[in-house]
Design an enzyme around this catalytic site. Structure first.
Site, PDB file in Angstrom:
ATOM      1  N   GLY A 356       0.825  -1.196   0.000  1.00 30.47           N
ATOM      2  CA  GLY A 356       0.000   0.000   0.000  1.00 30.47           C
ATOM      3  C   GLY A 356       0.858   1.244   0.000  1.00 30.47           C
ATOM      4  O   GLY A 356       2.079   1.186   0.201  1.00 30.47           O
ATOM      5  N   PRO A 357       0.265   2.398  -0.212  1.00 29.57           N
ATOM      6  CA  PRO A 357       1.011   3.665  -0.242  1.00 29.57           C
ATOM      7  C   PRO A 357       1.559   4.010   1.128  1.00 29.57           C
ATOM      8  O   PRO A 357       1.131   3.451   2.145  1.00 29.57           O
ATOM      9  CB  PRO A 357      -0.049   4.676  -0.708  1.00 29.57           C
ATOM     10  CG  PRO A 357      -1.358   4.046  -0.383  1.00 29.57           C
ATOM     11  CD  PRO A 357      -1.165   2.576  -0.489  1.00 29.57           C
ATOM     12  N   GLY A 361      -0.330   2.826   7.502  1.00 28.71           N
ATOM     13  CA  GLY A 361      -0.268   2.065   8.747  1.00 28.71           C
ATOM     14  C   GLY A 361       0.252   0.650   8.613  1.00 28.71           C
ATOM     15  O   GLY A 361      -0.077  -0.202   9.448  1.00 28.71           O
ATOM     16  N   LYS A 362       1.085   0.384   7.611  1.00 28.73           N
ATOM     17  CA  LYS A 362       1.584  -0.990   7.424  1.00 28.73           C
ATOM     18  C   LYS A 362       2.492  -1.408   8.577  1.00 28.73           C
ATOM     19  O   LYS A 362       2.349  -2.489   9.144  1.00 28.73           O
ATOM     20  CB  LYS A 362       2.330  -1.090   6.088  1.00 28.73           C
ATOM     21  CG  LYS A 362       1.480  -0.796   4.864  1.00 28.73           C
ATOM     22  CD  LYS A 362       2.234  -1.031   3.580  1.00 28.73           C
ATOM     23  CE  LYS A 362       3.393  -0.067   3.399  1.00 28.73           C
ATOM     24  NZ  LYS A 362       2.970   1.334   3.263  1.00 28.73           N
ATOM     25  N   THR A 363       3.424  -0.527   8.925  1.00 24.94           N
ATOM     26  CA  THR A 363       4.383  -0.881   9.984  1.00 24.94           C
ATOM     27  C   THR A 363       3.709  -0.923  11.339  1.00 24.94           C
ATOM     28  O   THR A 363       3.914  -1.860  12.128  1.00 24.94           O
ATOM     29  CB  THR A 363       5.545   0.130   9.999  1.00 24.94           C
ATOM     30  OG1 THR A 363       6.146   0.158   8.698  1.00 24.94           O
ATOM     31  CG2 THR A 363       6.577  -0.258  11.029  1.00 24.94           C
ATOM     32  N   SER A 679      -2.202   2.940 -18.473  1.00 26.97           N
ATOM     33  CA  SER A 679      -3.582   3.309 -18.146  1.00 26.97           C
ATOM     34  C   SER A 679      -3.963   4.720 -18.595  1.00 26.97           C
ATOM     35  O   SER A 679      -5.111   5.127 -18.423  1.00 26.97           O
ATOM     36  CB  SER A 679      -3.810   3.173 -16.640  1.00 26.97           C
ATOM     37  OG  SER A 679      -3.063   4.134 -15.929  1.00 26.97           O
ATOM     38  N   LYS A 722      -7.307   5.756  -7.439  1.00 30.13           N
ATOM     39  CA  LYS A 722      -7.563   6.743  -8.479  1.00 30.13           C
ATOM     40  C   LYS A 722      -8.895   7.464  -8.229  1.00 30.13           C
ATOM     41  O   LYS A 722      -9.005   8.680  -8.443  1.00 30.13           O
ATOM     42  CB  LYS A 722      -7.577   6.069  -9.846  1.00 30.13           C
ATOM     43  CG  LYS A 722      -6.213   5.505 -10.258  1.00 30.13           C
ATOM     44  CD  LYS A 722      -6.282   4.748 -11.575  1.00 30.13           C
ATOM     45  CE  LYS A 722      -4.920   4.201 -11.972  1.00 30.13           C
ATOM     46  NZ  LYS A 722      -4.947   3.431 -13.220  1.00 30.13           N
TER      47      LYS A 722
END
Length: 794
Positions: A356-357, A361-363, A679, A722
């Site tokens: 994810g960007p 909150g990944k970490t 795209s 997007k």
């Protein structure tokens, strides 16, 4: 000369077959007999107390004669002593060699016909030399510890007869019984003496080697005993002084650690071997430090130490909701793992990959998972890592060698089942030192990591209990074999409403506490948070939102420190006052419809964003100019769009002759930022058609989709990001490929209610929705404003 022996030997003599001994002339010996073996010796009284002793070749199966050797010894029965338990002890003296001629009676007593063997013992220099050498060898053998009776030694000194000397010495040689029989059958005394001399020489050599080895062993044992006594004395002196031998204490401590480390059996054997090696190494040697450090790692690694899992699913769900807002897919996956764990004690840890960007909150999610499971949390960053040894360690042959980060961190955690986060797995490098991504293939494969072998430890360690979580901003840079080993969970960007809830539930309270405003906490209104989100941040996550909230709190803290009254409420006006002029604007809402300028949607590492594709034409030869740091895929999209437009000029209402004398220039603003991806295909086509048809493109319509050469609109990725970017920019309608309609499920309901979605299968549908039916006189396309750091479309 012939040795004259006077003996009254009968023609027929009793015979006793020997099995385990050989009788020689002049030999006095004792044998013990069973009762059934007594008849030959009892009958000897009738034959001048004489009996023939001949060795068996083999056990007789019928007749006795073929089973006997030809040469034996005639013996005189000196004494027969009956034994209490039956049988007797018989004392015999060897008389002469005899040759067996026949067996005249086999039962009840074997009677034999014999003839004496005549020996010729001529004295010569050779025989005298052999006798002297034999005597010397016997004394050497005696000096090496070969036991010989004193009376025998005295006899040998006075015997000069080769025949008698050879028979006497043969008795005391440790020869096999077959060799003794061969000596008995050697009739020539000189030849027999030579054989005895050779046997005695071999015996002396064996005694010599044995003596040397024994002397060396005695020397070493003596030295070891001396060292042992000195150590014991030193130990006693140190105990009296209240001191302790540091090396001995260190060795004992290490040995105790090895015994209490609960290592697997094969690892324990290696540790004990290394321990024995350490005890032999001089402490001043560099090898001592290497071995000591190695044993430290072996004994401190948590081979069998693990933390118990929290299997209460309801409590786990509560903890996850406390720490993070939304993220339903991730939370559901963790609860599924806990559910299976509660039903099955032994299971392999999952290998998850959060994609994810930045700022979603990944970490922090990894920390929350560790807290939920009740496990230790480990995090290492893989960004920029280029050395394979960072994962697998260095071999101990290198100076300063250490285990890899995997083993090091598990050792620090003190548990073999932590939650292990490998951050930024998509940013691993590779060079001449190896490829860390390839080393991770074993670590992140549940079918292999049960025996992960670090180069430093060189023993297998079980990683199946570890829960590995990797994070990445995009999947493309991750090698396919590594990607295949992980369960990918996508974390999309947040909507404005989600950011509002995250700010109210987590960020505001945290920053108020961090900046010392807990006793006078200002209240942030929803409108204030929306103002920060819209005007001061442009991101998929909440990292910049948190920074701006922290900035507001610091400025309030500064006012309080200067003696001013604390602000009780933070509203939109307060935000504008403290943060200054807005940094971002609604790019679409602030612009007008223009000819040759189309609005596209892009996906980047930072989430979604909008781009503007500008097209203009000028008089000149047929040519195509592309600017804006476009990648190869994007350039091909432009050429495909232009070819479609040229091929369908009549249908699109465009004069084909215009292309023959026109140079077309396509530009995507923010030219310093590289852009690539397929795209933007329909956006390129829309800008070209708008330019040549004179129909303005609607700025409130944004589009995304790959276009084929025949006009079909193909599916794309990252639709949610997007769409969120379109909403932030003030777009009212979104055009997307029909095959992406299924992705609407991931878009929040409030966003779907605010935007109009139109899914297309053909590029002609795009032209209908994105281009105005009629336009004012065409004007040259001017550069539209583009958000700073515009992303590459995909």
């Amino acid at each position: 000369m012939t040795e004259n022996i006077t003996i009254n030997m009968p023609e027929i003599v009793p015979l006793y077959p020997l099995r385990e001994i050989i009788a020689f002339p002049y030999m006095v010996f004792t044998i013990f007999l069973k009762q059934e073996d007594m008849p030959p010796f009892e009958e000897a009284v009738l034959f001048n107390n004489l009996v023939a002793l001949v060795k068996l070749r083999e056990e007789p199966t019928g007749e006795l004669f073929p089973a006997l050797h030809e040469i034996g010894t005639l013996c005189k029965v000196m004494q027969i002593n009956k034994l209490a338990g039956g049988g007797a002890k018989v004392v015999l003296e060897g008389v002469i060699r005899v040759r067996l001629l026949a067996i005249v009676q086999q039962t009840p007593v074997a009677l034999s016909r014999l003839e004496p063997v005549r020996e010729f013992a001529e004295k010569s220099m050779v025989s005298e030399a052999l006798v002297g050498s034999l005597n010397a060898l016997l004394k050497i053998a005696l000096s090496y510890g070969r036991p010989l009776p004193d009376d025998v030694m005295k006899m040998i000194d006075f015997i000069d007869n080769p025949a008698r000397l050879s028979d006497l010495v043969a008795l005391y040689l440790n020869l096999p019984i077959d060799e003794l029989q061969k000596l008995l059958e050697t009739v020539d005394p000189l030849e027999r003496l030579k054989k005895v001399y050779m046997h005695l020489t071999n015996e002396v050599q064996r005694l010599q080697i044995k003596g040397e080895v024994q002397a060396e062993v005695t020397k070493k044992v003596g030295k070891s005993q001396k060292e042992f006594l000195l150590r014991e004395q030193m130990k006693q002196i140190q105990e009296e002084l209240g001191e302790e031998d540091s090396r001995l204490g260190e060795a004992n401590e290490l040995r105790s650690k090895v015994e209490s480390a609960h290592m697997p059996e094969d690892v324990r054997r290696i540790a004990e071997k290394e321990m024995r090696r350490l005890e032999r190494i001089n402490p001043a040697s560099p090898e001592y430090t290497v071995s000591r450090t190695y044993l430290d790692y072996l004994t401190t690694i948590p081979w069998q130490v693990s933390t118990p899992d929290n299997r209460d699913i309801n409590q786990a769900e509560t903890i996850l909701n406390e720490d993070h807002y939304d993220l339903k897919k991730v939370k559901e996956r963790i609860l599924e793992y806990l559910a299976v764990r509660s039903l099955k004690d032994k299971m392999k840890g999952p290998i998850l990959c959060f994609v994810g960007p930045p700022g979603v909150g990944k970490t922090s999610l990894g920390k929350s998972i560790a807290r939920t499971l009740g496990r230790k949390f480990i995090r290492i960053s893989l960004g920029g890592m280029r050395d394979e040894a960072e994962i697998r360690g260095h071999r101990r042959t290198y100076i300063g060698a250490l285990p890899g980060r995997i083993i090091q961190e598990i050792n620090r955690a003190g548990s073999n089942n932590p939650v292990f986060m490998l951050d930024e797995v998509d940013k691993i490098g590779a060079d001449f030192r190896g490829d860390p991504a390839s080393a991770l293939l074993e670590v992140l494969d549940p079918e292999q990591n049960f025996s992960f072998t670090d180069h430093y430890l060189d023993v297998p360690f079980d990683l199946t209990n570890v829960m590995f979580i990797t994070t990445a901003n995009q999947l493309d840079p991750i090698p396919a074999p590594l990607k295949d080993r992980m369960e990918v969970i996508t974390l999309s960007g947040y909507t404005d409403e989600e950011k509002l809830n995250i700010a109210k539930s987590y960020l505001v309270a945290r920053e108020v506490e961090e900046n010392g405003l807990a006793s006078m906490a200002p209240q942030f209104t929803d409108e204030a948070i929306y103002r920060v989100t819209h005007d001061y941040t442009r991101e998929a996550g909440v990292r910049n939102l948190q920074r701006n909230i922290a900035s507001i709190c610091r400025k309030i803290a500064k006012e309080v420190a200067q003696g001013k009254k604390a602000r009780p409420i933070v509203n939109p006006e307060t935000v504008s006052e403290l943060l200054g002029a807005p940094k971002f604007f609604d790019e679409v809402a602030s612009e007008k419809d223009r000819v040759g300028v189309a609005t596209g949607l892009a996906w980047t590492e930072s989430g979604g964003d909008i781009i503007f594709v500008e097209a203009t034409k000028m008089k000149g030869k047929e040519d195509l100019i592309l600017t804006g740091s476009l990648g190869e895929v994007m350039k091909e999209s432009v050429r495909a769009a232009l070819s479609f437009v040229k091929a369908n000029c009549a249908e699109l209402g465009i004069d084909k002759k215009m292309f023959d004398e026109t140079t077309l220039h396509i530009h995507v603003p923010a030219g310093s930022i590289p852009k690539d991806g397929p795209s933007a295909g329909i956006t390129m086509a829309t800008a070209i058609v708008s330019l040549f048809s004179g129909r303005a493109a609607r700025r409130d319509v944004a589009m995304t989709g790959e276009m084929s050469l025949t006009g079909r609109v193909l599916a794309i990725g990252g639709l949610k990001e997007k769409v969120l970017a379109a909403r932030r920019a003030g777009v009212k309608k979104v055009l997307a490929p029909a095959k992406n309609k299924k992705d609407l499920e991931d878009i929040p309901e409030n966003v779907k209610n605010e935007l109009e979605f139109f899914f297309v299968e053909d590029i002609r549908e795009v032209f209908v929705q994105a281009l105005n039916p009629t336009s004012p006189a065409p004007t040259a396309a001017t550069s539209a404003r583009t958000p700073a750091g515009a992303p590459p479309p995909q």
